[in-house]
Structures are given as structure tokens and as C-alpha cells.
Design a protein around this motif. Structure first.
Motif, PDB file in Angstrom:
ATOM      1  N   THR A 115       7.335  -4.301   7.068  1.00 57.01           N
ATOM      2  CA  THR A 115       8.367  -3.302   6.794  1.00 57.01           C
ATOM      3  C   THR A 115       9.358  -3.851   5.783  1.00 57.01           C
ATOM      4  OG1 THR A 115      10.173  -2.001   7.767  1.00 57.01           O
ATOM      5  CG2 THR A 115       9.699  -4.131   8.773  1.00 57.01           C
ATOM      6  N   ASP A 116       9.880  -2.970   4.940  1.00 58.32           N
ATOM      7  CA  ASP A 116      10.923  -3.385   3.993  1.00 58.32           C
ATOM      8  C   ASP A 116      12.191  -2.578   4.181  1.00 58.32           C
ATOM      9  OD1 ASP A 116      10.166  -0.917   2.968  1.00 58.32           O
ATOM     10  OD2 ASP A 116      10.375  -1.539   0.873  1.00 58.32           O
ATOM     11  N   GLU A 166       4.446  -9.921  15.088  1.00 59.39           N
ATOM     12  CA  GLU A 166       4.936 -10.664  13.929  1.00 59.39           C
ATOM     13  C   GLU A 166       5.598  -9.679  12.965  1.00 59.39           C
ATOM     14  OE1 GLU A 166       3.218 -13.383  10.209  1.00 59.39           O
ATOM     15  OE2 GLU A 166       1.839 -12.465  11.661  1.00 59.39           O
ATOM     16  N   ARG A 167       6.835  -9.959  12.606  1.00 60.28           N
ATOM     17  CA  ARG A 167       7.540  -9.104  11.655  1.00 60.28           C
ATOM     18  C   ARG A 167       7.423  -9.718  10.257  1.00 60.28           C
ATOM     19  NH1 ARG A 167      12.140  -9.399  13.694  1.00 60.28           N
ATOM     20  NH2 ARG A 167      12.316  -7.407  14.811  1.00 60.28           N
ATOM     21  N   ILE A 168       6.913  -8.933   9.310  1.00 65.52           N
ATOM     22  CA  ILE A 168       6.784  -9.396   7.924  1.00 65.52           C
ATOM     23  C   ILE A 168       7.666  -8.505   7.059  1.00 65.52           C
ATOM     24  CG2 ILE A 168       5.220  -9.759   5.973  1.00 65.52           C
ATOM     25  CD1 ILE A 168       2.968 -10.153   7.997  1.00 65.52           C
ATOM     26  N   ARG A 169       8.724  -9.082   6.485  1.00 65.66           N
ATOM     27  CA  ARG A 169       9.617  -8.307   5.642  1.00 65.66           C
ATOM     28  C   ARG A 169       9.085  -8.303   4.215  1.00 65.66           C
ATOM     29  NH1 ARG A 169      14.606  -6.453   7.169  1.00 65.66           N
ATOM     30  NH2 ARG A 169      14.243  -5.316   5.247  1.00 65.66           N
ATOM     31  N   GLY A 170       8.935  -7.117   3.661  1.00 68.84           N
ATOM     32  CA  GLY A 170       8.473  -7.002   2.290  1.00 68.84           C
ATOM     33  C   GLY A 170       7.880  -5.630   2.024  1.00 68.84           C
ATOM     34  N   ARG A 171       7.715  -5.335   0.769  1.00 66.47           N
ATOM     35  CA  ARG A 171       7.111  -4.071   0.342  1.00 66.47           C
ATOM     36  C   ARG A 171       5.706  -4.357  -0.186  1.00 66.47           C
ATOM     37  NH1 ARG A 171       6.843  -1.539  -4.584  1.00 66.47           N
ATOM     38  NH2 ARG A 171       8.233  -3.117  -5.483  1.00 66.47           N
ATOM     39  N   VAL A 172       4.741  -3.599   0.319  1.00 68.47           N
ATOM     40  CA  VAL A 172       3.351  -3.771  -0.125  1.00 68.47           C
ATOM     41  C   VAL A 172       3.199  -3.156  -1.510  1.00 68.47           C
ATOM     42  CG1 VAL A 172       0.947  -3.215   0.351  1.00 68.47           C
ATOM     43  CG2 VAL A 172       2.485  -3.793   2.235  1.00 68.47           C
ATOM     44  N   THR A 173       2.628  -3.920  -2.435  1.00 61.99           N
ATOM     45  CA  THR A 173       2.461  -3.449  -3.817  1.00 61.99           C
ATOM     46  C   THR A 173       1.018  -3.165  -4.177  1.00 61.99           C
ATOM     47  OG1 THR A 173       2.360  -5.740  -4.605  1.00 61.99           O
ATOM     48  CG2 THR A 173       4.518  -4.657  -4.608  1.00 61.99           C
ATOM     49  N   ALA A 174       0.052  -3.686  -3.408  1.00 63.12           N
ATOM     50  CA  ALA A 174      -1.361  -3.451  -3.715  1.00 63.12           C
ATOM     51  C   ALA A 174      -2.199  -3.782  -2.499  1.00 63.12           C
ATOM     52  CB  ALA A 174      -1.805  -4.302  -4.910  1.00 63.12           C
ATOM     53  N   LEU A 175      -3.384  -3.163  -2.439  1.00 68.74           N
ATOM     54  CA  LEU A 175      -4.331  -3.403  -1.355  1.00 68.74           C
ATOM     55  C   LEU A 175      -5.687  -3.778  -1.940  1.00 68.74           C
ATOM     56  CD1 LEU A 175      -5.466  -3.279   1.543  1.00 68.74           C
ATOM     57  CD2 LEU A 175      -5.652  -0.783   1.255  1.00 68.74           C
ATOM     58  N   ASP A 176      -6.193  -4.934  -1.544  1.00 63.00           N
ATOM     59  CA  ASP A 176      -7.537  -5.395  -1.918  1.00 63.00           C
ATOM     60  C   ASP A 176      -8.421  -5.256  -0.687  1.00 63.00           C
ATOM     61  OD1 ASP A 176      -9.841  -6.684  -2.687  1.00 63.00           O
ATOM     62  OD2 ASP A 176      -8.938  -8.687  -2.777  1.00 63.00           O
ATOM     63  N   SER A 218     -11.720  -5.309  -0.468  1.00 69.84           N
ATOM     64  CA  SER A 218     -12.871  -6.220  -0.415  1.00 69.84           C
ATOM     65  C   SER A 218     -12.474  -7.581   0.153  1.00 69.84           C
ATOM     66  CB  SER A 218     -13.488  -6.384  -1.807  1.00 69.84           C
ATOM     67  OG  SER A 218     -12.539  -6.910  -2.720  1.00 69.84           O
ATOM     68  N   GLY A 219     -11.287  -8.052  -0.195  1.00 69.41           N
ATOM     69  CA  GLY A 219     -10.799  -9.319   0.327  1.00 69.41           C
ATOM     70  C   GLY A 219      -9.927  -9.178   1.550  1.00 69.41           C
ATOM     71  N   ARG A 220      -9.676  -7.922   1.972  1.00 76.42           N
ATOM     72  CA  ARG A 220      -8.820  -7.610   3.124  1.00 76.42           C
ATOM     73  C   ARG A 220      -7.458  -8.319   2.992  1.00 76.42           C
ATOM     74  NH1 ARG A 220     -12.098  -5.858   8.488  1.00 76.42           N
ATOM     75  NH2 ARG A 220     -13.805  -4.795   7.403  1.00 76.42           N
ATOM     76  N   GLN A 221      -6.809  -8.043   1.872  1.00 79.15           N
ATOM     77  CA  GLN A 221      -5.523  -8.658   1.565  1.00 79.15           C
ATOM     78  C   GLN A 221      -4.540  -7.598   1.078  1.00 79.15           C
ATOM     79  OE1 GLN A 221      -4.469 -12.066   1.617  1.00 79.15           O
ATOM     80  NE2 GLN A 221      -6.342 -12.466   2.778  1.00 79.15           N
ATOM     81  N   LEU A 222      -3.284  -7.737   1.513  1.00 81.21           N
ATOM     82  CA  LEU A 222      -2.179  -6.922   1.023  1.00 81.21           C
ATOM     83  C   LEU A 222      -1.285  -7.796   0.160  1.00 81.21           C
ATOM     84  CD1 LEU A 222      -1.288  -5.330   4.450  1.00 81.21           C
ATOM     85  CD2 LEU A 222      -2.070  -3.999   2.490  1.00 81.21           C
ATOM     86  N   ALA A 223      -0.948  -7.324  -1.028  1.00 81.91           N
ATOM     87  CA  ALA A 223      -0.007  -8.039  -1.891  1.00 81.91           C
ATOM     88  C   ALA A 223       1.399  -7.529  -1.612  1.00 81.91           C
ATOM     89  CB  ALA A 223      -0.365  -7.828  -3.356  1.00 81.91           C
ATOM     90  N   LEU A 224       2.375  -8.462  -1.586  1.00 83.44           N
ATOM     91  CA  LEU A 224       3.769  -8.121  -1.318  1.00 83.44           C
ATOM     92  C   LEU A 224       4.606  -8.287  -2.568  1.00 83.44           C
ATOM     93  CD1 LEU A 224       4.287  -9.850   2.153  1.00 83.44           C
ATOM     94  CD2 LEU A 224       3.591  -7.488   1.682  1.00 83.44           C
ATOM     95  N   ASP A 225       5.735  -7.577  -2.597  1.00 85.00           N
ATOM     96  CA  ASP A 225       6.583  -7.607  -3.790  1.00 85.00           C
ATOM     97  C   ASP A 225       7.190  -8.976  -4.048  1.00 85.00           C
ATOM     98  OD1 ASP A 225       8.178  -7.495  -1.556  1.00 85.00           O
ATOM     99  OD2 ASP A 225       9.556  -5.994  -2.323  1.00 85.00           O
ATOM    100  N   GLY A 226       7.297  -9.820  -3.035  1.00 84.93           N
ATOM    101  CA  GLY A 226       7.845 -11.151  -3.242  1.00 84.93           C
ATOM    102  C   GLY A 226       6.841 -12.150  -3.776  1.00 84.93           C
ATOM    103  N   GLY A 227       5.605 -11.703  -3.969  1.00 91.39           N
ATOM    104  CA  GLY A 227       4.582 -12.579  -4.518  1.00 91.39           C
ATOM    105  C   GLY A 227       3.593 -13.103  -3.499  1.00 91.39           C
TER     106      GLY A 227
END
Length: 430
Positions: free
Chosen positions: A33-34, A72-82, A84-93
Motif C-alpha cells: 500500500t502507498d 507483512e506491510r510493504i509501503r510503496g506504489r507498484v509501477t509494473a508487473l512481470d 513471467s518472473g512473478r515480480q512487482l516493481a515498486l516506485d522506490g526501485g
């Protein structure tokens, strides 16, 4: 150990997390959540703005919930979804990996399409950040224009008037809220709003948000007239908050809503979507998001069951909702036909649809009961407090109009000094 990631900490995401924890005590559950560290009731933001509640007052759970249930709380905004690799990219890098993913990202305000709408002084009222921006910009004694005739618009008009601004409510349609109200009901609401000092302007499509040479807000031009103002709130609907999925394998409708099946699964293995961002099948067969608190709640629970491996199927029941137009109560249940289309043209009803309507003389109260053939299929009730549960029961039971009218007092909340329902000689059937 398997890891479930839920993007979004609104009612949909939190209900899904709670249901998953109950089913899978040892599964790792992370919530991204952001907006705010804790789940809060978004419909209560208007009371935070008006000072009747603090933000913490709107949190239905104690602040130890995440730790107690091992979320688990993860602060950040999701910028992309992969996918195939099951990964979310966050705005903080950084990035977040998942085994199962629920997209419960909700919606955001639809931006104004008019010249000048993108700039300082123009606000929305959907998210916590919207509230913070509007709170900073709304100064007592100022002039505000609210554009759009739905529930968010009337909430914005109310809280701005409460703060001491002069409010003009600009509505492009022939009457207020035509997707929910017919002309007589809308006239009652408009009369009530004007009684609270709101300048309600109907059939006033906006052409431009007028700015000075320095870019400062000056006025709104609607129906050819300039309305001077210091602040604008656009309340012309919401759109799914799914822009970060651009280029991903997740299939979206032209509206941006995520396409899901009856189990709220996307077309990509391991990914589900629910709430305001998901296209679901309505009772008429159409596909579009449901933008209500309780449907987001129910979809979160259904998505959790589906993620846990159940043969879960999400099916919404009959429509119901309640709200207020300032202090004017509103309850709707079942199927209530739309009177105007999106081009402000009257919608023809099937010949087997009948409407019973009455307005209490000298009061801001009316009742509308819709019938298809001999069966009651919908209710629209203004000015009194009604319990939607018996109304829905009567719809499901296929009751007749006469049967329902004889028992409607049973559906009223028993409040001191409230007038009890009775059929008036002025009631009309059309």
C-alpha cells in the motif's frame, strides 16, 4: 513457504487477507500500500474533512492487526508487473516477488476532460491524498464549483458548504443523479440542496476551466456562463487504478478494468483481481466493475476462497445501497430503471414495467416501488430510514405491489419522531 501478495489495503484487500489467514495460518501474506499504514473506511473521509472524525476514528481494526496476524506491510506504489518472473516493481526501485497475487488496487478519480482542468485549484475526492489536497485548498469564504451529479459530488458540496465556502453544483444532465433517481426524486433532492445554500445548476455541461495568464484558477465556463471560483472539485466518476499494468500479460477492458472469470482469476496463472478494478458479470449480462463498499468486501472474500483452491464463484445479489444528500436519507434496493442515458436522452421502459410513486406533502420524503408485471423488483426511498433487508427479501419472494404496500412500515427503522409510512391518496402508478 508460499507467499501471497495483495496489492491494495482497502476493504477488498483487507477482507481477502483476513479470509486467507483464517484458511492458511502459515502462509506468508504481504500487503502493498502507498496510501496509509492502516485500513480505514474510505466512505468516512467526508467526516474527517469536516472535523467530525479523525482519520484514526475511521480505522475499524486496532493498529496491532498486521503484527498479530503476521501480515507483512510493504509501503510503496507498484509501477509494473512481470508475470513471467512473478515480480512487482515498486516506485522506490525495489521489487516484490509472489507465488499468488491479488490485485485489489481500486479506482481513482476520472480526470476532467476540459481545457484548463489540469492544474492548480482542481481537486478530486476519492483517495486520502485527494482529501489532504482539498483540505489545504478549501478556505472559508471562498467560491467552489463542484462538477458532476453523483454521490461523490454531493458529498463534496456538503463538506465545502460546511466549511463556509459558497458552492455551485454544476450538473450536465436534465436532473440530478439520473442513473439512480427519476425526475420527481431529483427535484426533491435539488430543492433540499438549494435549501442548504447550494447553487444547483442543471443542464450545464462544462466547456472550460478558465485560468488567468499566470495559470491561476479563475472560473468554470458551463452552458456558456462563467462561474467565478477559487476551487473546483471534479466528481465525474472513477476509473480503475490499473495504469501500471500497461505492457503486462494481464488482459484489461478498454475502460482499464481487469478482466476476470467467475472465480476472479485473471487470464494469467497465479493472479487474481477483485474490487473496483475488476470487470465482473452483472445480472443483465454486461461486464463492468462494481463500485460499492459491500461488493468490494464480498469480492475480497470470494477471491480469497478462490486463491485457497475452492471452486469459488462470485455472484452479486440484488443491488442495494444507502447514502445521504446532506441530511436527506436515501435507500435503494433491487432493480430501479435508468431514466436518462449518457447522452441525456430519455430511456424507454419495457411495457410490463410499472412504477408506484408518492411524495409526502410538505416534507422531503418520497417512495418509489418498481414492478415488472405483477412482481415488485425495486425500491427507491428518500427522506426516511429504511432497512434494505426486508425490501430485498420481498423482491426475492416475488411479492406483489399491494402485498408490499401493506407491509412497508415493517421495513422502516423504528426511530423516535419519524413519520410512519402510509399510502397517500396522491400516490401515482405509471
Amino acid at each position: 513457504m508460499a507467499r501471497v501478495v495483495i496489492v491494495g489495503a482497502g476493504v477488498c484487500g483487507i477482507e481477502a487477507a483476513l479470509a486467507l489467514r483464517a484458511r492458511e495460518p502459515d502462509t506468508k501474506v504481504a500487503i502493498v500500500t502507498d496510501e496509509h499504514d492502516h485500513f480505514f473506511s474510505r466512505p468516512a473521509l467526508m467526516y474527517v474533512f469536516s472535523g467530525q472524525m479523525t482519520l484514526r476514528d475511521t480505522e475499524p481494526y486496532d493498529r496491532g492487526l498486521f503484527a498479530r496476524l503476521r501480515f507483512e506491510r510493504i509501503r510503496g506504489r507498484v509501477t509494473a508487473l512481470d508475470t513471467s518472473g512473478r515480480q512487482l516493481a515498486l516506485d522506490g526501485g525495489g521489487s516484490v516477488g509472489y507465488d499468488r497475487l491479488l490485485l485489489a488496487v481500486g479506482s481513482k478519480a476520472r480526470p476532467g476532460p476540459w481545457p484548463g482542468a489540469d492544474g492548480p485549484g482542481v481537486h478530486s475526492f476519492v483517495t486520502l491524498r485527494d482529501l489532504e489536497g482539498l483540505d489545504a485548498g478549501a478556505r472559508p469564504g471562498g467560491r467552489a464549483v463542484v462538477i458532476g451529479g453523483g454521490l461523490i459530488g454531493v458529498e463534496a458540496a456538503e463538506i465545502l458548504a460546511h466549511r463556509g465556502l459558497h458552492v455551485t453544483f454544476v450538473i450536465r444532465e436534465s436532473w440530478y443523479f439520473p442513473v439512480a433517481l427519476e425526475a420527481r426524486e431529483a427535484a426533491l433532492v435539488a430543492e433540499h440542496l438549494r435549501g442548504h445554500g447550494i447553487d444547483v445548476r442543471l443542464e450545464a455541461p462544462v466547456q472550460e476551466v478558465v485560468r488567468g495568464d499566470d495559470g491561476s484558477l479563475r472560473a468554470v465556463r458551463a452552458a456558456g456562463a462563467e462561474i467565478p471560483c477559487d476551487l473546483v472539485v471534479t466528481a465525474i466518476g472513477v476509473i480503475p487504478n490499473t495504469g501500471f499494468l500497461e505492457g503486462s500479460a494481464i488482459h484489461r477492458a478498454p475502460s482499464g478494468a481487469i478482466e476476470v472469470d467467475d472465480g476472479l482469476r485473471t487470464g494469467v496463472a497465479g493472479v487474481w483481481a477483485a474490487g473496483d478494478c475488476a470487470n465482473v458479470t452483472w445480472i443483465d449480462g454486461s461486464r463492468r466493475p462494481e463500485q460499492l463498499w459491500y461488493t468490494a468486501r464480498d469480492q475480497g472474500r470470494a477471491a480469497a476462497a478462490s486463491m485457497a483452491g475452492d471452486a469459488a464463484v462470485y455472484r452479486r445479489g440484488a443491488w442495494y445501497n444507502s447514502a445521504k444528500f446532506f441530511d436527506l436519507e436515501y435507500t435503494t434496493a433491487g432493480w430501479v430503471p435508468v431514466a436518462l442515458d449518457f447522452e441525456n436522452r430519455p430511456v424507454a421502459l419495457d411495457p410490463d414495467v410499472r412504477t408506484w410513486f408518492q411524495r409526502a406533502p410538505g416534507a422531503f420524503a418520497s417512495e418509489r416501488v418498481v414492478c415488472r408485471g405483477e412482481r415488485v423488483v425495486g425500491f427507491n426511498m428518500l427522506g426516511r430510514r429504511w432497512n434494505h433487508e426486508p425490501l430485498l427479501d420481498w423482491i426475492h419472494e416475488g411479492r406483489t405491489l399491494d402485498w408490499v404496500l401493506a407491509r412497508l412500515p415493517e421495513a422502516q427503522f423504528d426511530e423516535e419522531f419519524e413519520r410512519r409510512f402510509r399510502v397517500l391518496p396522491t400516490a401515482q402508478v405509471s
